[in-house]
Design an enzyme around this catalytic site. Sequence first.
Site, PDB file in Angstrom:
ATOM      1  CG  ASP A  76      -1.720   1.207   1.460  1.00  0.00           C
ATOM      2  OD1 ASP A  76      -1.898   1.975   0.494  1.00  0.00           O
ATOM      3  OD2 ASP A  76      -2.187   1.422   2.597  1.00  0.00           O
ATOM      4  NE  ARG A 100     -30.507 -12.944  18.368  1.00  0.00           N
ATOM      5  CZ  ARG A 100     -30.493 -13.512  19.561  1.00  0.00           C
ATOM      6  NH1 ARG A 100     -29.567 -13.172  20.416  1.00  0.00           N
ATOM      7  NH2 ARG A 100     -31.392 -14.413  19.882  1.00  0.00           N
ATOM      8  CD  GLU A 130     -26.633 -15.301  19.446  1.00  0.00           C
ATOM      9  OE1 GLU A 130     -27.425 -16.192  19.804  1.00  0.00           O
ATOM     10  OE2 GLU A 130     -25.969 -14.618  20.239  1.00  0.00           O
ATOM     11  CB  SER A 131     -26.388 -19.003  13.256  1.00  0.00           C
ATOM     12  OG  SER A 131     -27.568 -18.883  12.488  1.00  0.00           O
TER      13      SER A 131
END
Lengths: 540, 514
Positions: free
Chosen positions: A149, A274, A428-429
């Site tokens: 970079d 959630r 959540e998963s």
Amino acid sequence: MDTLLTAEIAANSPRYRRRSSTFIDGVHDVQDDQAPVLAPAQLYSTMSGRLFHSGRIAIVLVGLPARGKTHISVSLSRYLQWLGVKTRVFHLGDYRRATMGSENDVPEDYFFINASAKSVLLRQKILKKCRDDIYDWLNHENGQVAIYDAVNPLAAGRESLAKEFLKHDVQTLFLESWVDDQSILEENARSVKISSPDFKGMNPDDAAKLYLKRIDMKIPHFETMSEKKLNWIRMINAGAMLEYNNVNFGYLSHRIVFYLMNLHIKSRRTFFARAGTSEKTDYYQADASLGEEGNAYAQKMADTLIEHRQAERAALIASGGSEAPLKPLAVWTSTRKRTVQTADAFLERGYTVRQRSQMSQLHPGVCEKLSENAIRRIYPEEVVKHQQDPYHHRYPRAESYHDLAVRLEPIILELEREQNDLLIIAHESVLRVLYGYLMACNAMSIPTLKFPRNQIIEIIPASYQNEAKLIEIRDLDPAMIPGSPEDIRLPVAPPSGMVSPMSGIGTPAMGLSTPSEPADLPARAKPTIVVKEEHPLSKD
Amino acid sequence: MELARPSKKTNGVGVQVGDTMICVVMVGLPARGKSLIAQKAQRYLKWLSIDAKVFNVGNYRRKGAAQPTADFFDVNNSEGERMRRAAAEAAVDDMMKWFKEGGGIIAILDATNSTKSRRRWIKERCDKENIETLFVESKCDDEDLIMSNILEVKTTSPDYVGQDPEAAAQDFRNRIRNYEKVYETIDEEEKNLTYLKIMDVGSRVIINQIQDYLQSRVVYYLMNLHIKRRSIWLSRHGESMYNVTGQIGGDAELSPRGEQYARKLPELVRESFEGQEHPLTVWTSTLKRTIATARHLPQEWNQLQWKALDELDSGVCDNMTYAEIKTEYPDDFKARDDDKYNYRYRGGESYRDVVIRLEPIIMELERSENILIVTHQAILRCIYAYFMKEDQERSPWLNVPLHCLIKLTPRAYGTEKVVYKANIDAVSTWRGKGSTAKHEDPTDETASLAKLGDGHVEFDAPAVSSDEDASAFSTTPSLDDIKVEVTSEFHRFPAHYLGEGRHRLPRKWLQPEK
């Protein structure tokens, strides 16, 4: 040997650390070669650690400051690491700061073609250190892709660079970010560059203009890529157009173009929340609706997020920042009822909601209606396997987190291409995997991430790394905060011997940090994602 | 302020990904490989379970004018112009119908679409129906490549059936000149179009205004393609000790007969060159039996071992015979027969999983020229299905006999297949539905990779004649027979399917890669 080299890197580039916690973007983590772990979306591994028979590649950035080079480097590194390609970014700026001290500015003629002997020597010293680290990493640490970079403004310099890499048996791919759209330039300059004390008290628009003018004065010679004999990709105006010159692209180069088609360099935020709860116990197949409490949660969550965004804007204006309106907020949900209905709170308030079928949760398989005790009783050997590798293990007929990560590929790329602020309401998963991507988490830590319902996670892209922040939703019924009934209660304790993300080992070296790195982040984020220390089965 | 709407192009609003419809519009002068690209894209998308279909304007035009001369394509020939316009409209109408009624995802409009006004017209029609457009221009000024393309493919076009090839080539060159007069490349003025412009055989590429993931996925595939003629050689490993005992998986050595095949392979490959010697790149899996099979091939040929070419992982059933599997896992045995493509072995893989892991292989194959692949039964079925458009119902049941070499040559309208048999005996590893036989002979109905005898040539599909500018092989059926393939057996999207599998621990796969 390796340790020494790493020490060298650590000394010169404060970004790199042995192991960070899951609360900090892991994109600059130095992987521990002694314990190779498959990357989250890696399909297979090799003895050499290199993939796709693509050889070793140096990706060399080209572009003036404020063109999003660092952001592109870091994002690309994040994606390649996610696929399992060993990638590291070498920010020349880090080496410059490490050599000169972060206080000192580069000499005025540092980038000039006819720079003074002193500046040329300094330039060469810094370059040499950085390149030596690149070669060491590629040669001795099985690195495959080194992202370099730096500005690399001149055609002649680029050509000799490619030659030099070739001598070391490394292919070069130049990646230019070219921006001629003034509004993008000014936005970039405003959002990342003008925190410097030089611009204090100035109107942000004027500061941005001044900053851009200074760049032009400091780096008066810049030649865009047109070399026919080199491999290069040019990203024009934040990805509106891509152009490339393919001399001998390999699989990885094309894959990189594919990724870049979805990348832009504008700064925007991602929020994770959630879904609300359902009235009765929800099973995967039942796909229940929100209950009364779930609806109340949806409203509170929406209010909290909207207030938060407005408060942030007010705070920004108060501190002399831009008065630009907030970016529009888009909301994505899965096609599961509870996520869709949770988003209704936003739909009612006039926001755009989009359902995405790929975002449905981890399939629980046979675990769907089983208590943890029942799982233990019926599948004792599976429980053991799951504890050994919670990321890759599949319960009977279930998906593993690895399956989920591979399935989420379209979402991950759509996430990259989204230019609005984005709220993701999902199981959540799914949040675990997406957070794992954005924060470059180690695969093994992904199944243990926690997203309690009383928190919205905000991910802010800073140019060197993403930062996670949390927004608390107040006055929620405590009963609905932790794991909800629909969660698959699979044992997900980290295997023994694994360093807990809580330990805080190897947090960034403080002495050399730059302003973009908030030192207090780990402390702030700590309560956010709490790793279960006890065995989860014990509190069924 | 807070209510500002996200713009459409950033995906903030509008349809879900599952409902995305894309019209890929080919752009380019005749003989630039457009039809080849269109066919390949369709094949690839279907292989990924994304419903795709090519709409070929030439087919519609030929209904009205079967064998027009170059004059027909002259811009000043208003009758020709009218008919070509009508053909384009008919094709677009059918395409719209297919999107609406057939649930199509990606249509490929294969024609020259060489003017800005034509492109604008297509875009307007698609915009009206909420269909995204992706223009794909293949621009090539290499006269040699154009002429070889004309001679190889175009002169056998239905437009020129029964005509002298030399005269046909000349007429075709004139036809291209007529197009050249009005051809407008995609340029600055069309910067609001989503397009992929491939110049000089892929060495310069411009990608503009990609709108979503699916478009990027299509572009990613297209930019890996080349249109040079080449072949792919496929072979299974020689007979292994496990083949003899009827066990699956494992990492067994070759049997004595397998060893014999390995020794014979160089000769067989030479035979397949048919007089034109050239080196091949050899790809094997990382398992002993494929490496051993390839080891007598010329030393100077480059050999690569790919982890991704390893046999389908049969998980807990590794090393077992089918009879043992049926006894030990009767439910699994049945589930696999019921849906072999999606069935995932406990702790192992399904065919669908294999297709995902083969992605780098397919991309690399498309980028490369002549490659010989020595691999395993299930992997060959998947690769073969990709080249020969076998559907998911059939491909897992294909018979892939041991000890024969298959040469595939992708052509504009299909893939040409030639089989070379080693004439060395080997057991049959094919298994019919429900069977647990150790070695079963395929029935006459069994689809086979190697049903034809030596030297016979077969195409994957009835060679459907193609576009305005293009053509097909001499084996093309008569014009009345032009069929439109309808594909309904494919899922709208890669279904998130869960096999019967149990778990899958990451195997410590080792691949000696350089």
